[in-house]
Design an enzyme around this catalytic site. Structure first.
Site, short mmCIF file in Angstrom:
data_model
loop_
_atom_site.label_atom_id
_atom_site.label_comp_id
_atom_site.label_asym_id
_atom_site.label_seq_id
_atom_site.Cartn_x
_atom_site.Cartn_y
_atom_site.Cartn_z
N HIS A 145 1.72 -5.27 5.33
CA HIS A 145 2.64 -4.26 5.90
C HIS A 145 2.59 -4.28 7.37
CE1 HIS A 145 3.01 -2.46 1.94
NE2 HIS A 145 3.64 -1.39 2.43
N SER A 178 7.39 -7.91 4.60
CA SER A 178 7.69 -9.01 3.53
C SER A 178 8.41 -10.16 4.23
CB SER A 178 8.46 -8.15 2.24
OG SER A 178 7.57 -7.20 1.76
N LYS A 236 14.01 -2.56 -9.29
CA LYS A 236 14.38 -4.18 -9.52
C LYS A 236 12.75 -4.48 -10.20
CE LYS A 236 15.63 -8.30 -7.46
NZ LYS A 236 16.36 -9.26 -6.45
N ASP A 237 11.71 -3.96 -9.45
CA ASP A 237 10.29 -4.25 -10.12
C ASP A 237 10.16 -3.45 -11.53
OD1 ASP A 237 9.51 -5.45 -7.91
OD2 ASP A 237 8.73 -3.90 -6.75
N GLU A 276 -10.64 -22.42 -20.86
CA GLU A 276 -9.29 -21.57 -21.10
C GLU A 276 -8.11 -22.25 -20.41
OE1 GLU A 276 -9.12 -17.73 -22.67
OE2 GLU A 276 -9.34 -19.77 -23.51
#
Length: 431
Positions: free
Chosen positions: A219, A223, A247-248, A291
């Site tokens: 922040h 972004s 959108k998220d 894994e």
């Protein structure tokens, strides 16, 4: 991020005003993920994966706490307690499968998040601290996942712990004492299981704390965006809510569909069948594999098969095992130096044609080959492929990227984010 056009938080009634004056939590949320946080208007769906990683962590913490209520950290009872969870606890099978597959989905979204950062140059100034904290989160995730894989105390759990902790013994002088300190003995046993269970329970909360720092650091500069062009005016941004929350939300729906489909219909697709056999220190599995999300690093480890020394003298300076361990850890640690290895002033790979070719036709294929080879037995052909892919991986970051950043001719950048979106200059769009 402080922009003069950012919406200011205004309490809507006396109660919210009273709370805001004494504990400004609503203001914090509003400025972090609400209309008070301006975001570049051109973000694509690759920017969804940070939020998805946070959701995956919440799933892991919630399901992990429930599993811990029924898990018995004992070499005699751990395996049976997992079976008890699966068979006798109400919805225990779902909680266990959600936690097991949630780890894989966590790594999937984090890997995509990392690759997005690599391609779009999200590690470049002024966002170096965001990137460094992200690498710290990745290391903590790997440690947490490894310790969690040991807890079911199946064959792969036990022998995975035996092999992975055995790497420490390759370190001169301090390696073996360090391994014994980690295990609480000379081999994985009750003390090791207690240690791994305690750390596996604790580290997700440490990850959550580092994520808060990660978001806080984000922040400050704001972004990044697909063009790599800095925000220049109010028209370059939109409020995070409702535009990117919607959108998220769509991305989250797609994520949950895939997660639920695997959890319900193919819960063991990403696991190993040998881990449904109780750990037996006297029976070594034919092929020990970690894994899937550890396979590239495991392949790098296995790629070193020859000791490094002075030719024709028989003097060994570094044993192959130690070189493999150093390379495996080095493959992650070099990400810390990436902001200073790539000196190109252009951030986004869209405007770097030479970088883009090496990224898509070099780095990505090398990681795919390493992942595949990591799952294969240590036969000659797979070892040779691992060596070639590992050599390219290190060359990409240490040789190719610094050279490309100096000799490359980037494509012309748009003058603003608005111009990239609308095709019109900022002044025209403003008017």
């Amino acid at each position: 991020m402080s922009f003069p056009w950012a919406n200011e938080y205004k309490p809507q009634n006396a109660v919210t005003k009273w709370v805001d004056e004494r504990l400004p939590l609503p203001r914090l949320v509003y400025n972090a993920v609400g209309a008070g946080y301006p975001v570049p208007r051109n973000l694509n769906y690759f920017w969804n994966f940070g939020v998805l990683a946070g959701v995956a962590l919440v799933i892991q913490i919630v399901t992990g706490i429930v599993l811990a209520m029924h898990y018995y950290a004992s070499v005699d009872g751990a395996f049976n307690s997992v079976e008890h969870i699966m068979r006798d606890v109400n919805a225990g099978w779902f909680i266990r499968y959600a936690h097991m597959n949630g780890a894989s989905f966590f790594f999937i979204v984090v890997y995509i998040h990392i690759f997005r950062g690599l391609f779009y140059g999200s590690y470049k100034a002024p966002r170096e601290m965001i990137w460094l904290l992200g690498v710290v989160i990745f290391l903590l995730m790997m440690a947490t996942a490894f310790m969690g894989y040991v807890l079911p105390w199946g064959q792969m759990s036990f022998w995975g712990a035996q092999v992975i902790t055995g790497f420490f013994s390759a370190i001169p002088l301090v390696g073996e004492p360090l391994r014994q300190l980690l295990l609480g003995g000379f081999a994985p046993d009750q003390a090791a299981l207690n240690r791994f269970f305690s750390l596996h329970y604790l580290l997700p909360f440490v990850i959550a704390g580092v994520i808060i720092l990660h978001v806080w650091a984000l922040h400050i500069p704001g972004s990044s965006n697909p063009t790599g062009v800095s925000v220049k005016a109010e028209q370059d941004t939109v409020p995070f809510h409702p535009y990117y929350t919607a959108k998220d939300g769509f991305g989250l729906g797609i994520f949950l569909i895939g997660f639920v489909a695997i959890t319900f219909f193919a819960p063991n697709l990403l696991g190993h069948p040998d881990n449904y056999i109780q750990a037996n220190p006297l029976s070594t599995p034919a092929h020990i594999v970690p894994e899937w999300y550890f396979l590239p690093f495991y392949a790098i480890l296995k790629a070193f098969t020859v000791n490094f020394g002075i030719p024709f003298t028989g003097i060994v300076l570094i044993e192959a095992k130690l070189m493999g361990v150093l390379a495996m850890f080095g493959s992650i640690l070099l990400l810390f130096f990436l902001p200073w290895l790539d000196t190109s002033p252009v951030r986004s790979g869209h405007y770097r044609p030479l970088f883009r070719k090496f990224f898509w036709y070099g780095l990505i294929p090398s990681l795919v080959v390493l992942t595949y080879c990591g799952a294969q037995p240590p036969y000659t052909q797979w070892v040779v492929l691992s060596q070639i892919a590992a050599a390219y991986y290190f060359a990409h970051f240490l040789i190719i990227l610094p050279i490309v950043s100096r000799i490359e001719r980037p494509l012309p950048l748009p003058n603003s984010i608005t111009e990239a979106v609308t095709g019109k200059p900022l002044q025209t769009a403003t008017a």
